[in-house]
Design a protein around this motif. Structure first.
Motif, mmCIF file in Angstrom:
data_model
loop_
_atom_site.group_PDB
_atom_site.id
_atom_site.type_symbol
_atom_site.label_atom_id
_atom_site.label_comp_id
_atom_site.label_asym_id
_atom_site.label_seq_id
_atom_site.Cartn_x
_atom_site.Cartn_y
_atom_site.Cartn_z
ATOM 1 N N GLY A 7 0.975 -1.095 -0.266
ATOM 2 C CA GLY A 7 -0.023 0.016 0.180
ATOM 3 C C GLY A 7 0.687 1.217 0.042
ATOM 4 N N ASN A 8 0.559 2.113 0.689
ATOM 5 C CA ASN A 8 1.163 3.504 0.699
ATOM 6 C C ASN A 8 0.883 4.010 2.104
ATOM 7 O OD1 ASN A 8 -1.287 5.537 0.570
ATOM 8 N ND2 ASN A 8 -1.716 4.115 -1.465
ATOM 9 N N ILE A 9 1.744 5.376 2.246
ATOM 10 C CA ILE A 9 1.407 6.201 3.633
ATOM 11 C C ILE A 9 1.650 7.490 2.901
ATOM 12 C CG2 ILE A 9 3.954 6.462 3.984
ATOM 13 C CD1 ILE A 9 3.403 6.508 6.743
ATOM 14 N N SER A 10 0.385 8.434 3.417
ATOM 15 C CA SER A 10 0.483 9.795 3.052
ATOM 16 C C SER A 10 0.475 10.570 4.215
ATOM 17 C CB SER A 10 -0.738 10.106 2.137
ATOM 18 O OG SER A 10 -1.885 9.554 3.084
ATOM 19 N N GLY A 11 1.062 12.110 3.844
ATOM 20 C CA GLY A 11 1.060 13.016 5.021
ATOM 21 C C GLY A 11 0.685 14.247 4.522
ATOM 22 N N THR A 12 -0.313 14.889 5.069
ATOM 23 C CA THR A 12 -0.711 16.327 4.668
ATOM 24 C C THR A 12 -0.008 17.375 5.454
ATOM 25 O OG1 THR A 12 -2.552 16.056 5.933
ATOM 26 C CG2 THR A 12 -3.025 15.547 3.782
ATOM 27 N N TYR A 13 0.084 18.587 4.904
ATOM 28 C CA TYR A 13 0.672 19.626 5.452
ATOM 29 C C TYR A 13 0.083 21.144 4.999
ATOM 30 C CZ TYR A 13 3.431 19.380 1.216
ATOM 31 O OH TYR A 13 3.885 19.613 -0.104
ATOM 32 N N ASN A 14 0.777 22.083 5.758
ATOM 33 C CA ASN A 14 0.338 23.262 5.051
ATOM 34 C C ASN A 14 1.235 24.306 5.368
ATOM 35 O OD1 ASN A 14 -0.160 24.257 7.796
ATOM 36 N ND2 ASN A 14 -1.944 23.102 7.499
ATOM 37 N N ILE A 15 1.188 25.618 5.094
ATOM 38 C CA ILE A 15 2.166 26.593 5.282
ATOM 39 C C ILE A 15 2.287 26.930 6.627
ATOM 40 C CG2 ILE A 15 1.948 27.819 3.134
ATOM 41 C CD1 ILE A 15 0.214 30.024 4.531
ATOM 42 N N PHE A 16 1.427 26.484 7.664
ATOM 43 C CA PHE A 16 1.481 26.947 8.990
ATOM 44 C C PHE A 16 2.054 25.756 9.750
ATOM 45 C CE2 PHE A 16 -2.336 29.107 7.589
ATOM 46 C CZ PHE A 16 -1.798 30.401 7.591
ATOM 47 N N THR A 17 2.080 24.246 9.146
ATOM 48 C CA THR A 17 2.930 23.410 10.055
ATOM 49 C C THR A 17 3.558 22.603 9.052
ATOM 50 O OG1 THR A 17 2.562 21.440 11.331
ATOM 51 C CG2 THR A 17 0.673 22.262 9.736
ATOM 52 N N LYS A 18 5.024 22.054 9.412
ATOM 53 C CA LYS A 18 5.898 21.324 8.564
ATOM 54 C C LYS A 18 5.482 19.825 8.620
ATOM 55 C CE LYS A 18 9.630 21.250 11.796
ATOM 56 N NZ LYS A 18 10.990 21.564 11.995
ATOM 57 N N LEU A 19 5.153 19.524 9.760
ATOM 58 C CA LEU A 19 4.778 17.892 9.892
ATOM 59 C C LEU A 19 3.480 17.624 9.452
ATOM 60 C CD1 LEU A 19 6.494 17.309 13.095
ATOM 61 C CD2 LEU A 19 7.303 17.199 10.710
ATOM 62 N N GLY A 20 2.170 18.393 9.970
ATOM 63 C CA GLY A 20 0.878 18.248 9.383
ATOM 64 C C GLY A 20 0.342 16.675 10.081
ATOM 65 N N LYS A 21 -0.694 16.241 9.245
ATOM 66 C CA LYS A 21 -1.145 14.882 9.719
ATOM 67 C C LYS A 21 -0.537 13.830 8.687
ATOM 68 C CE LYS A 21 -5.345 12.467 9.317
ATOM 69 N NZ LYS A 21 -6.924 12.267 8.934
ATOM 70 N N VAL A 22 0.027 12.853 9.254
ATOM 71 C CA VAL A 22 0.289 11.564 8.616
ATOM 72 C C VAL A 22 -0.645 10.552 8.668
ATOM 73 C CG1 VAL A 22 2.185 9.663 8.790
ATOM 74 C CG2 VAL A 22 2.880 12.048 9.106
ATOM 75 N N ASP A 23 -1.184 9.890 7.572
ATOM 76 C CA ASP A 23 -2.147 9.163 7.524
ATOM 77 C C ASP A 23 -1.593 7.746 7.843
ATOM 78 O OD1 ASP A 23 -3.969 11.020 6.760
ATOM 79 O OD2 ASP A 23 -3.681 10.618 4.594
#
Length: 365
Positions: free
Chosen positions: A105-121
């Protein structure tokens, strides 16, 4: 007395208006140019910050995969989908089962300009999501596991035999009396594994207590591959109890166990992140785990942070032979696991990935 020259006055006024008009046009042009430069500067700053946070998020995916997911490796560098204010990294992952690469499968991570780590699915495969790829079941030897069935919960609720506990931010949960919980019977898949023919198998072994790396080497046979080491936080004086609530009466007992560990996989380099042989030089595994604590601990759950603190405090991460282990992931031919049946130091043995042996791929052992 000077005679008023109307024509000359009109000419002076006209020239003044033309001069002011040119100044106004020049000011407008300058304002527009400065506005464009300002907007472009802001956009460039946003893109730069988003790109940098995407890079940090990609590193976090790699670290989480290597150190917190038993026997899972990324197959390639993360593919980024970058928007104006946010983005997403996706990396394909696989397992190495005695020399057989198994897509996972896969692993994904989201981020934005305010946080560098964000959410890791969490990992996902075949439409189902699991916190550790596939549900290899691990049991920490420092924890006593008890469970309560759905039927028992329903009966206790009808009889009002429970208490409500409240936490922070308005959260609440139901607590049942201790005598309603049963001690689990630890799963042991070895008997069924050895019956499988012509297959390589991955097995998660949970020890009955923490053992040193040197002790583990004496316990294990040579014809099984040591794929991933589950590093221990150290043997505790008193075991904590973890309660598992089953949603269905016939549901298999799965312990959401926190695991930190490492594999002896090949070197990995991604920008300033370099991972690989943790026993080169004098720092050993300690450097990698300190990185987890300093760079990524803010994104960990409290129980994960507590275990990581215990590892760094109680373990001998600079000396491989003295490193304490809670368990290990072994891979090999199914028949080679026969040697592990009946071993007292195995608290649980959970089958993971497997693959059929084919003539053109030789197993590692």
């Amino acid at each position: 007395m000077t005679k008023f020259d109307a024509d000359k006055f009109e000419e002076v006024v006209k020239k003044s208006k033309q001069k002011n008009r040119k100044k106004s046009i020049l000011m407008v042009v300058i304002s527009v140019v400065l506005s464009i430069i300002f907007v472009l500067g802001i956009l460039f700053g946003i893109f730069w910050m988003n790109d940098r946070h995407g890079y940090e998020n990609a590193k976090y995916l790699e670290v989480k995969t290597r150190f917190m997911t038993p026997n899972v490796q990324t197959r390639n560098l993360p593919q980024s989908d970058i928007g104006l204010f946010n983005g997403k990294n996706i990396a394909e992952v696989e397992k190495d089962v005695d020399g057989y690469p198994v897509e996972w499968g896969n692993i994904s991570g989201t981020y934005n300009i305010f946080t560098k780590l964000g959410k890791v699915d969490i990992y996902s495969i075949c439409g189902k999501s699991y916190p550790e790829g596939r549900r290899m079941n691990f049991f920490n030897p420092n924890i006593t596991y008890k469970y309560i069935t759905a039927d028992t919960q329903d009966k206790a609720i009808k009889e009002k035999n429970y208490t409500k506990k409240k936490g922070k931010n308005g959260s609440s949960w139901t607590r049942f009396p201790e005598d309603l919980y049963e001690k689990i019977t630890y799963p042991n898949d070895l008997e069924n594994i050895v019956k499988a023919e012509n297959r390589v198998v991955e097995v998660g072994i949970s020890f009955d207590k923490p053992y040193t790396y040197e002790e583990v080497q004496k316990m294990l046979p040579d014809n099984l591959t040591q794929a991933w080491y589950w590093v221990s936080e150290g043997e505790q004086a008193s075991k904590k109890t973890e309660h598992i609530h089953l949603n269905d009466a016939d549901e298999d007992i799965f312990a959401p166990t926190v695991t930190f560990g490492y594999s002896n996989s090949s070197d990995f380099k991604y920008g300033d992140l370099q991972l690989g042989d943790y026993w080169k030089g004098d720092n050993g595994l300690n450097t990698a785990f300190e990185m987890l604590k300093t760079d990524y601990s803010l994104k960990m759950e409290k129980d994960e942070q507590k275990i990581l603190d215990g590892i760094l405090k109680n373990n001998h991460l600079k000396n491989k032979k003295d490193m304490l282990l809670n368990g290990i992931v072994l891979t090999g031919r199914s028949e080679n696991f026969k040697q592990l049946e009946g071993k007292s130091w195995i608290q649980a043995a959970s089958a993971g990935a497997s693959a059929e042996i084919v003539p053109y791929i030789k197993p590692t052992k």
